[in-house]
Design a protein around this motif. Sequence first.
Motif, PDB file in Angstrom:
ATOM      1  N   MET A   1       0.856  -1.174   0.000  1.00  0.00           N
ATOM      2  CA  MET A   1       0.000   0.000   0.000  1.00  0.00           C
ATOM      3  C   MET A   1       0.900   1.234   0.000  1.00  0.00           C
ATOM      4  N   SER A   2       0.557   2.203  -0.813  1.00  0.00           N
ATOM      5  CA  SER A   2       1.344   3.432  -0.874  1.00  0.00           C
ATOM      6  C   SER A   2       1.191   4.226   0.423  1.00  0.00           C
ATOM      7  N   ALA A   3       2.141   5.113   0.644  1.00  0.00           N
ATOM      8  CA  ALA A   3       2.112   5.927   1.860  1.00  0.00           C
ATOM      9  C   ALA A   3       0.862   6.809   1.910  1.00  0.00           C
ATOM     10  N   ALA A   4       0.490   7.378   0.766  1.00  0.00           N
ATOM     11  CA  ALA A   4      -0.693   8.239   0.730  1.00  0.00           C
ATOM     12  C   ALA A   4      -1.961   7.442   1.032  1.00  0.00           C
ATOM     13  N   MET A   5      -2.039   6.231   0.507  1.00  0.00           N
ATOM     14  CA  MET A   5      -3.213   5.388   0.755  1.00  0.00           C
ATOM     15  C   MET A   5      -3.263   4.975   2.230  1.00  0.00           C
ATOM     16  N   ARG A   6      -2.110   4.621   2.783  1.00  0.00           N
ATOM     17  CA  ARG A   6      -2.047   4.247   4.202  1.00  0.00           C
ATOM     18  C   ARG A   6      -2.506   5.412   5.073  1.00  0.00           C
ATOM     19  N   ALA A   7      -2.044   6.605   4.760  1.00  0.00           N
ATOM     20  CA  ALA A   7      -2.446   7.792   5.518  1.00  0.00           C
ATOM     21  C   ALA A   7      -3.951   8.006   5.434  1.00  0.00           C
ATOM     22  N   GLU A   8      -4.522   7.806   4.259  1.00  0.00           N
ATOM     23  CA  GLU A   8      -5.961   8.004   4.080  1.00  0.00           C
ATOM     24  C   GLU A   8      -6.753   6.974   4.882  1.00  0.00           C
ATOM     25  N   VAL A   9      -6.323   5.718   4.860  1.00  0.00           N
ATOM     26  CA  VAL A   9      -7.013   4.666   5.618  1.00  0.00           C
ATOM     27  C   VAL A   9      -6.961   4.978   7.116  1.00  0.00           C
ATOM     28  N   LEU A  10      -5.798   5.354   7.599  1.00  0.00           N
ATOM     29  CA  LEU A  10      -5.663   5.686   9.023  1.00  0.00           C
ATOM     30  C   LEU A  10      -6.498   6.914   9.380  1.00  0.00           C
ATOM     31  N   HIS A  11      -6.504   7.910   8.508  1.00  0.00           N
ATOM     32  CA  HIS A  11      -7.308   9.111   8.746  1.00  0.00           C
ATOM     33  C   HIS A  11      -8.791   8.757   8.821  1.00  0.00           C
ATOM     34  N   ARG A  12      -9.266   7.940   7.895  1.00  0.00           N
ATOM     35  CA  ARG A  12     -10.685   7.578   7.888  1.00  0.00           C
ATOM     36  C   ARG A  12     -11.055   6.770   9.136  1.00  0.00           C
ATOM     37  N   HIS A  13     -10.149   5.912   9.585  1.00  0.00           N
ATOM     38  CA  HIS A  13     -10.433   5.158  10.808  1.00  0.00           C
ATOM     39  C   HIS A  13     -10.538   6.109  11.996  1.00  0.00           C
ATOM     40  N   ALA A  14      -9.607   7.038  12.088  1.00  0.00           N
ATOM     41  CA  ALA A  14      -9.663   8.022  13.178  1.00  0.00           C
ATOM     42  C   ALA A  14     -10.939   8.856  13.086  1.00  0.00           C
ATOM     43  N   ALA A  15     -11.325   9.239  11.874  1.00  0.00           N
ATOM     44  CA  ALA A  15     -12.545  10.038  11.698  1.00  0.00           C
ATOM     45  C   ALA A  15     -13.785   9.249  12.104  1.00  0.00           C
ATOM     46  N   SER A  16     -13.753   7.943  11.915  1.00  0.00           N
ATOM     47  CA  SER A  16     -14.909   7.125  12.300  1.00  0.00           C
ATOM     48  C   SER A  16     -15.090   7.082  13.818  1.00  0.00           C
ATOM     49  N   LEU A  17     -14.061   7.473  14.549  1.00  0.00           N
ATOM     50  CA  LEU A  17     -14.121   7.481  16.017  1.00  0.00           C
ATOM     51  C   LEU A  17     -14.525   8.842  16.584  1.00  0.00           C
ATOM     52  N   GLN A  18     -14.829   9.812  15.712  1.00  0.00           N
ATOM     53  CA  GLN A  18     -15.108  11.173  16.171  1.00  0.00           C
ATOM     54  C   GLN A  18     -16.213  11.256  17.213  1.00  0.00           C
ATOM     55  N   ALA A  19     -17.320  10.591  16.991  1.00  0.00           N
ATOM     56  CA  ALA A  19     -18.432  10.687  17.950  1.00  0.00           C
ATOM     57  C   ALA A  19     -17.989  10.207  19.328  1.00  0.00           C
ATOM     58  N   ALA A  20     -17.234   9.128  19.357  1.00  0.00           N
ATOM     59  CA  ALA A  20     -16.788   8.570  20.641  1.00  0.00           C
ATOM     60  C   ALA A  20     -15.781   9.486  21.329  1.00  0.00           C
ATOM     61  N   TYR A  21     -14.796  10.008  20.583  1.00  0.00           N
ATOM     62  CA  TYR A  21     -13.798  10.833  21.270  1.00  0.00           C
ATOM     63  C   TYR A  21     -14.308  12.234  21.572  1.00  0.00           C
ATOM     64  N   ARG A  22     -15.330  12.685  20.864  1.00  0.00           N
ATOM     65  CA  ARG A  22     -15.937  13.971  21.231  1.00  0.00           C
ATOM     66  C   ARG A  22     -16.706  13.837  22.539  1.00  0.00           C
ATOM     67  N   GLU A  23     -17.283  12.676  22.759  1.00  0.00           N
ATOM     68  CA  GLU A  23     -18.006  12.421  24.003  1.00  0.00           C
ATOM     69  C   GLU A  23     -17.047  12.261  25.177  1.00  0.00           C
ATOM     70  N   ASP A  24     -15.928  11.578  24.946  1.00  0.00           N
ATOM     71  CA  ASP A  24     -14.925  11.356  25.994  1.00  0.00           C
ATOM     72  C   ASP A  24     -13.539  11.567  25.403  1.00  0.00           C
ATOM     73  N   PRO A  25     -13.030  12.815  25.423  1.00  0.00           N
ATOM     74  CA  PRO A  25     -11.751  13.123  24.791  1.00  0.00           C
ATOM     75  C   PRO A  25     -10.543  12.414  25.410  1.00  0.00           C
ATOM     76  N   ARG A  26     -10.720  11.811  26.550  1.00  0.00           N
ATOM     77  CA  ARG A  26      -9.602  11.105  27.191  1.00  0.00           C
ATOM     78  C   ARG A  26      -9.812   9.590  27.216  1.00  0.00           C
ATOM     79  N   GLY A  27     -10.812   9.117  26.505  1.00  0.00           N
ATOM     80  CA  GLY A  27     -11.134   7.703  26.504  1.00  0.00           C
ATOM     81  C   GLY A  27     -10.305   6.899  25.511  1.00  0.00           C
ATOM     82  N   ASP A  28     -10.635   5.625  25.432  1.00  0.00           N
ATOM     83  CA  ASP A  28      -9.910   4.702  24.558  1.00  0.00           C
ATOM     84  C   ASP A  28     -10.027   5.088  23.091  1.00  0.00           C
TER      85      ASP A  28
END
Length: 89
Positions: free
Chosen positions: A1-28
């Motif tokens: 996987m290219s570096a740009a693609m890896r970055a995009e996959v990781l970014h999208r995974h982090a973005a999918s966690l937004q609701a959870a980390y907005r609710e608890d910014p210090r949580g898992d």
Amino acid sequence: MSAAMRAEVLHRHAASLQAAYREDPRGDAAELAIADVLEALRADPTHPGARQLLLEIARLRGEWSLVVAGLEAVLRTLGPGPARARVEL
């Protein structure tokens, strides 16, 4: 996987966690999102979405050292030149 693609996959995974980390910014979910975003920035230092998520989490947590750590990790991987000059918040 290219570096740009890896970055995009990781970014999208982090973005999918937004609701959870907005609710608890210090949580898992926040910890996992931080790890994903930092890794995304190591893979592609110019990825704008990853930088934006890192800033959002830093604001929510009041931990600006996260931004410094992210930029330091990115800049360490780049030598002098145009690629390094394009790295900004």
